[in-house]
Every structure is written in C-alpha cells, then in structure tokens.
Design a protein around this motif. Sequence first.
Motif, PDB file in Angstrom:
ATOM      1  N   GLN A  55      61.659 -18.947 -25.668  1.00 41.33           N
ATOM      2  CA  GLN A  55      61.132 -19.859 -26.278  1.00 41.33           C
ATOM      3  C   GLN A  55      59.752 -19.427 -26.974  1.00 41.33           C
ATOM      4  OE1 GLN A  55      61.576 -21.865 -22.339  1.00 41.33           O
ATOM      5  NE2 GLN A  55      61.916 -23.660 -23.877  1.00 41.33           N
ATOM      6  N   HIS A 113      64.684 -16.252 -17.208  1.00 39.97           N
ATOM      7  CA  HIS A 113      64.492 -17.461 -17.772  1.00 39.97           C
ATOM      8  C   HIS A 113      65.813 -17.539 -18.718  1.00 39.97           C
ATOM      9  CE1 HIS A 113      61.516 -20.874 -18.147  1.00 39.97           C
ATOM     10  NE2 HIS A 113      62.599 -21.136 -18.704  1.00 39.97           N
ATOM     11  N   TRP A 114      67.195 -17.259 -18.322  1.00 41.14           N
ATOM     12  CA  TRP A 114      68.202 -17.825 -19.247  1.00 41.14           C
ATOM     13  C   TRP A 114      68.823 -16.912 -20.261  1.00 41.14           C
ATOM     14  CZ3 TRP A 114      66.909 -23.707 -19.975  1.00 41.14           C
ATOM     15  CH2 TRP A 114      66.426 -24.298 -18.687  1.00 41.14           C
ATOM     16  N   GLU A 144      65.140 -22.015 -12.835  1.00 47.65           N
ATOM     17  CA  GLU A 144      66.005 -23.241 -12.814  1.00 47.65           C
ATOM     18  C   GLU A 144      67.769 -22.986 -12.887  1.00 47.65           C
ATOM     19  OE1 GLU A 144      64.940 -26.030 -15.784  1.00 47.65           O
ATOM     20  OE2 GLU A 144      63.107 -26.429 -14.896  1.00 47.65           O
ATOM     21  N   TYR A 174      59.386 -32.630 -13.711  1.00 46.75           N
ATOM     22  CA  TYR A 174      59.139 -33.381 -14.970  1.00 46.75           C
ATOM     23  C   TYR A 174      59.332 -35.027 -14.829  1.00 46.75           C
ATOM     24  CZ  TYR A 174      59.099 -29.122 -17.700  1.00 46.75           C
ATOM     25  OH  TYR A 174      58.825 -27.823 -18.315  1.00 46.75           O
ATOM     26  N   TRP A 189      62.747 -39.730 -20.684  1.00 51.83           N
ATOM     27  CA  TRP A 189      62.608 -39.230 -19.268  1.00 51.83           C
ATOM     28  C   TRP A 189      61.403 -39.948 -18.777  1.00 51.83           C
ATOM     29  CZ3 TRP A 189      61.842 -32.963 -19.212  1.00 51.83           C
ATOM     30  CH2 TRP A 189      63.159 -32.465 -19.787  1.00 51.83           C
ATOM     31  N   GLU A 245      56.270 -25.319 -13.404  1.00 53.12           N
ATOM     32  CA  GLU A 245      56.515 -26.097 -14.791  1.00 53.12           C
ATOM     33  C   GLU A 245      56.070 -27.663 -14.316  1.00 53.12           C
ATOM     34  OE1 GLU A 245      59.865 -25.717 -17.132  1.00 53.12           O
ATOM     35  OE2 GLU A 245      59.887 -23.760 -16.554  1.00 53.12           O
ATOM     36  N   TRP A 256      53.779 -26.767 -18.335  1.00 54.05           N
ATOM     37  CA  TRP A 256      54.497 -26.597 -19.379  1.00 54.05           C
ATOM     38  C   TRP A 256      54.206 -27.152 -20.882  1.00 54.05           C
ATOM     39  CZ3 TRP A 256      58.026 -22.858 -19.575  1.00 54.05           C
ATOM     40  CH2 TRP A 256      59.002 -22.593 -20.853  1.00 54.05           C
ATOM     41  N   SER A 289      62.051 -25.682 -27.924  1.00 50.01           N
ATOM     42  CA  SER A 289      62.749 -26.470 -26.671  1.00 50.01           C
ATOM     43  C   SER A 289      64.146 -26.249 -26.849  1.00 50.01           C
ATOM     44  CB  SER A 289      62.569 -27.962 -26.666  1.00 50.01           C
ATOM     45  OG  SER A 289      63.275 -28.733 -26.036  1.00 50.01           O
ATOM     46  N   TRP A 290      64.825 -25.900 -25.777  1.00 50.63           N
ATOM     47  CA  TRP A 290      66.162 -25.242 -26.044  1.00 50.63           C
ATOM     48  C   TRP A 290      67.153 -26.020 -26.616  1.00 50.63           C
ATOM     49  CZ3 TRP A 290      66.398 -20.283 -23.836  1.00 50.63           C
ATOM     50  CH2 TRP A 290      65.549 -19.972 -22.817  1.00 50.63           C
ATOM     51  N   ASN A 313      66.080 -29.413 -27.872  1.00 47.56           N
ATOM     52  CA  ASN A 313      65.473 -30.142 -28.629  1.00 47.56           C
ATOM     53  C   ASN A 313      64.913 -29.803 -29.786  1.00 47.56           C
ATOM     54  OD1 ASN A 313      65.961 -32.679 -26.493  1.00 47.56           O
ATOM     55  ND2 ASN A 313      65.100 -30.790 -25.576  1.00 47.56           N
ATOM     56  N   TYR A 339      54.948 -29.411 -26.283  1.00 49.99           N
ATOM     57  CA  TYR A 339      54.472 -29.399 -24.869  1.00 49.99           C
ATOM     58  C   TYR A 339      53.146 -28.892 -24.466  1.00 49.99           C
ATOM     59  CZ  TYR A 339      59.037 -30.817 -22.559  1.00 49.99           C
ATOM     60  OH  TYR A 339      60.167 -31.466 -22.158  1.00 49.99           O
TER      61      TYR A 339
HETATM   62  C1  BGP Z   1      62.706 -26.580 -18.229  1.00 48.81           C
HETATM   63  C2  BGP Z   1      62.898 -25.237 -18.515  1.00 48.81           C
HETATM   64  C3  BGP Z   1      61.942 -24.942 -19.692  1.00 48.81           C
HETATM   65  C4  BGP Z   1      61.416 -25.948 -20.648  1.00 48.81           C
HETATM   66  C5  BGP Z   1      61.502 -27.254 -20.115  1.00 48.81           C
HETATM   67  C6  BGP Z   1      61.220 -28.583 -21.059  1.00 48.81           C
HETATM   68  O1  BGP Z   1      64.064 -27.021 -17.498  1.00 48.81           O
HETATM   69  O2  BGP Z   1      62.699 -24.212 -17.552  1.00 48.81           O
HETATM   70  O3  BGP Z   1      62.232 -23.597 -20.331  1.00 48.81           O
HETATM   71  O4  BGP Z   1      62.441 -25.987 -21.858  1.00 48.81           O
HETATM   72  O5  BGP Z   1      62.434 -27.567 -18.962  1.00 48.81           O
HETATM   73  O6  BGP Z   1      62.717 -28.928 -20.990  1.00 48.81           O
HETATM   74  P1  BGP Z   1      62.941 -29.433 -22.694  1.00 48.81           P
HETATM   75  O7  BGP Z   1      62.585 -28.196 -23.362  1.00 48.81           O
HETATM   76  O8  BGP Z   1      64.551 -29.421 -22.675  1.00 48.81           O
HETATM   77  O9  BGP Z   1      62.298 -30.618 -22.987  1.00 48.81           O
END
Ligand code: BGP
Length: 473
Positions: free
Chosen positions: A19, A120-121, A166, A297, A349, A375, A421, A428-429, A431, A437
């Motif tokens: 990221q 981390h993925w 995660e 979150y 959210w 996070e 975070w 964002s993966w 988004n 953030y």
């Molecule tokens: C978690 C991940 C992070 C980050 C975060 C925010 O699930 O560990 O890598 O991305 O969420 O989520 P998003 O980017 O989908 O808003």
Amino acid sequence: KLVPFSKNFLWGSASAAYQVEGAWNEDGKGLSVWDNFVQKPGTTFKNSNGNVAVDHYHRFKEDVALMAEQGLKAYRFSISWSRILPNGKGTINQKGLDFYNELIDELLKYDIEPIVTIYHWDLPQALQDEYNGWESREIIEDFTAYAKILFDAFSDRVRHWVSLNEQNVFIMHGYMLGSHPPAVQNLKRMYEANHIANLANASVIKAFREGGYPGKIGPSFAYTPSYPVDCHPENIIANENMADYSAHFWMDVYVYGRYPKVMLTTLEKMGIAPTILPTDTDLLKQGTPDFMGLNYYQSVTIASNPLDGVSFSGKANYSGEKGTTQEAGMPGLFKMVSNPYLEKTNWDWTIDPNGLRVCLRRISSRYNLPVLITENGLGEFDTLEDGKIHDNERINYLHSHCLAIQEAITDGVEVIGYCTWSFTDLLSWLNGYQKRYGFVYVDRDENSEKELKRYKKDSFYWYQQVIKSNGQS
Ligand code: BGP
C-alpha cells in the motif's frame, strides 16, 4: 475515574508494504499476487494499483522524519515477502534485506519502535503458481522459512512481530467474495485454505519460540463486533452465529488450537469443513500468540436471515457513494442490518468507538491476552486547500476511539499500544487512492502520481499533542 495510559504505551501508526512502497519491480523484487491481480482491468477502484503507491521505498527517510516530528513511539509496517525471496523460497535478495535494515535503523535513530508484520497479503506469485498458495500445505514450510529469515535478520532490533495480518479478510475476500487474489469463489476451498493459514501461523510462532528470539509475536485480527438488532430470539441466535462465524472461528484457533464446536458442526453439515489431521491440533497448540493484534474499524448489527435470504453477492461500496452498500449475510445464519444509533462514513462503515471497547473487553475476557491495537482509523475524502487539510472528522473519530481504549484499560484490559491506520495516505486495496486514512496527505490521484508531495493534516498536529501528553489531551 479513568486509569491513565501506561508510560511505555506505544502510540503508533501503521502501513503495509503493497500500500505504500511502490518500486514493485525494482532491486530484484519478485512479483506478488497483488502485482498481478491489479493488472486485470476492473479488479480495483478505477484500476488503481500499487506500482508506485506513495513511493515510500524511495522516500522512507522523509516519511520517518515526519514520524519523528510527530513524536511517534512505534511504526507498524509489513515486509514484502517477494522483495526478500523473489520466488517465495530459495535465493535471498540481499537488496530486499538492505531496504528493511535501513528502514529499521532509520526508525531507531529517532527512538521509534518498529512493529513488523510478516505477511500483509502480498503472497509471492511464484508460490501461487507452483501450488496454489494458501491451498497447499507446502506453504507452511515456506512461510516458516521466510519468517525465520526475518527473525535472524531483524530480531536484534524488533520487539513486536505480527504473523498474519487479517487472515479472516484475505481468506474471505480471496476465496468467497472473489475480490482479492486468487479471486476464487468456493467455500470448500476457502475453509481448507483458511485451515492451512492457521497451521502456517502457528508454525511461525512456534519457530519464533524455539529459535529463542527476543520479543513478542501474534496475529492481527480484523474484529468486527456484532450486536443483535433487538431481543427477538431469532435475532439473538443470528448474532451468536455471526460472533462464531466472524470472530471466534479465528481467534479461538489462535489461542485454544480448536474451532468453535457449533460453527464446525454447521460447516460439517454443509460439507465444507476443513480436513483436520490429528497432528494439526498439536501444532496449533504449540503456536499460540503472546498478544492479540486488533484491527478495529466498525461494528455491525445483526438480524436473522432465512435459507433463501441475502448472501454476500450484493454490491459493496468501494466508491464512497454513501448508502450504496446492499444488504449482505449468510443464508440461514445471519444478515447485517443498519444500526439506527450509529453514524456512517461515506463508505457506509459505522462509526462506533464503543465497539472498540467491546472488542478489547471480549479479547481480554475470552482469551486472557494483552492487546496491541494494530489498526484503527477513518477513511475519508480529504481536501487540500492552500497546503492545509482540515480533517476534523478524523480527529473526532480517533479522539473518541482513544477514549474508548482508556475506558477499556479502566475496565481491566491490558492494551500495549495503539497504531492508527495510517501514517501517510496510501492505496486502499479496493477503494483506490481517494479513500484517505493518513495523518500525512500525499498529493496523488487514482491514475496520476503527481509529485507525491507530503502535507501534514490537522490530525497530524492533534496526534502529536496526544502523544506528548500521553493521551491526556
Ligand atoms: C484492513 C487492512 C489494511 C487497510 C484497512 C482499511 O483490512 O489490513 O491494509 O486497507 O483495512 O481498509 P480499506 O482500505 O478497505 O478502507
């Protein structure tokens, strides 16, 4: 009266390699499944990718200097497996080790504690190609060998390690929702892959202990606590299903080495339970964590869902158009509904600091472990005006969550630290770059890198005061 934060409380912030780093094909790095996945049009919001990200790979000194200016006590980052082992195993890429050595030393220069996430993925693509990644037990040995390289290289300076980030998210997105690589939609394969990830996680923790490395290790879990929508008996049971399905199904395995009985029975009835070998339980019990990493979150609210009810096939909100999330759930088990008491972000959210207190209390009571919050943060559109970003909503979000932590500490929960975070804005993966953030704004569009200039947001200064006063402001 609230109990104050301990003197050595780790006020931190977090990121992940894919990221922030960019440099996706530089200095000998091998491809990861994410490098590949984003090449396919339509997989991410506006086809955004991490090829350059926020160029942390080349600008880490500038970023660490900003962390020092803010006063951070800890920085959580992840290591890119394919930067260290381009093929996932075998030959080590010295330049990969050099990068993280330099990053760690730079942090320590300013007394910022490095918290290292091992995974981390960004799985090496080579292992996905060779044996389907998490679906093969071969990964247990390869993941452990990779982790040992990191322990040998960095454990003289690292005190907190996160094994898997995660697992629940990368497994469910990868094998049920099909929105992360390998984009499979098959529940049987999902539960097998998940079980193998549990074994790999335990194997790494066991290797850490047996190697006699100093420090502590644990996974980071994405805990989304749930509440029943009302006291109707069917909704109460639906919420029990949700709690087992989304939380205990992972955390019980980490801590007790076994799956919750009711959930396992449900999976057996559906013919999708994982294959559990007799030796698996021994390994799971030998690889239990020192702490629980908590990524929090939001909370969800739960109602019953008939067998022909909603599934997870509905539209999710990856665009930031408020109110576009469609109802989702597991037919026969539960569904998620709106909570009339909670505000929501533009990505739908919920904003629920009390939910963080709930998570902390539940982890502490059920697992008797200290918690490292790895996070927590608010993803929003931020606007740059005359070099300033007035992100009051983020300040309010973080402030209310800090209070919730203090309440949980007062309740008796041991909390080691708090990593927001994220430190800089980042990818964002799903988004894209528009969901921000960070404490530090990075001037970057979805598909144009601009000059990636960094700007301190109002929240940067707010957190600076929080750290300075050890949570009293
Ligand atoms: C978690 C991940 C992070 C980050 C975060 C925010 O699930 O560990 O890598 O991305 O969420 O989520 P998003 O980017 O989908 O808003």
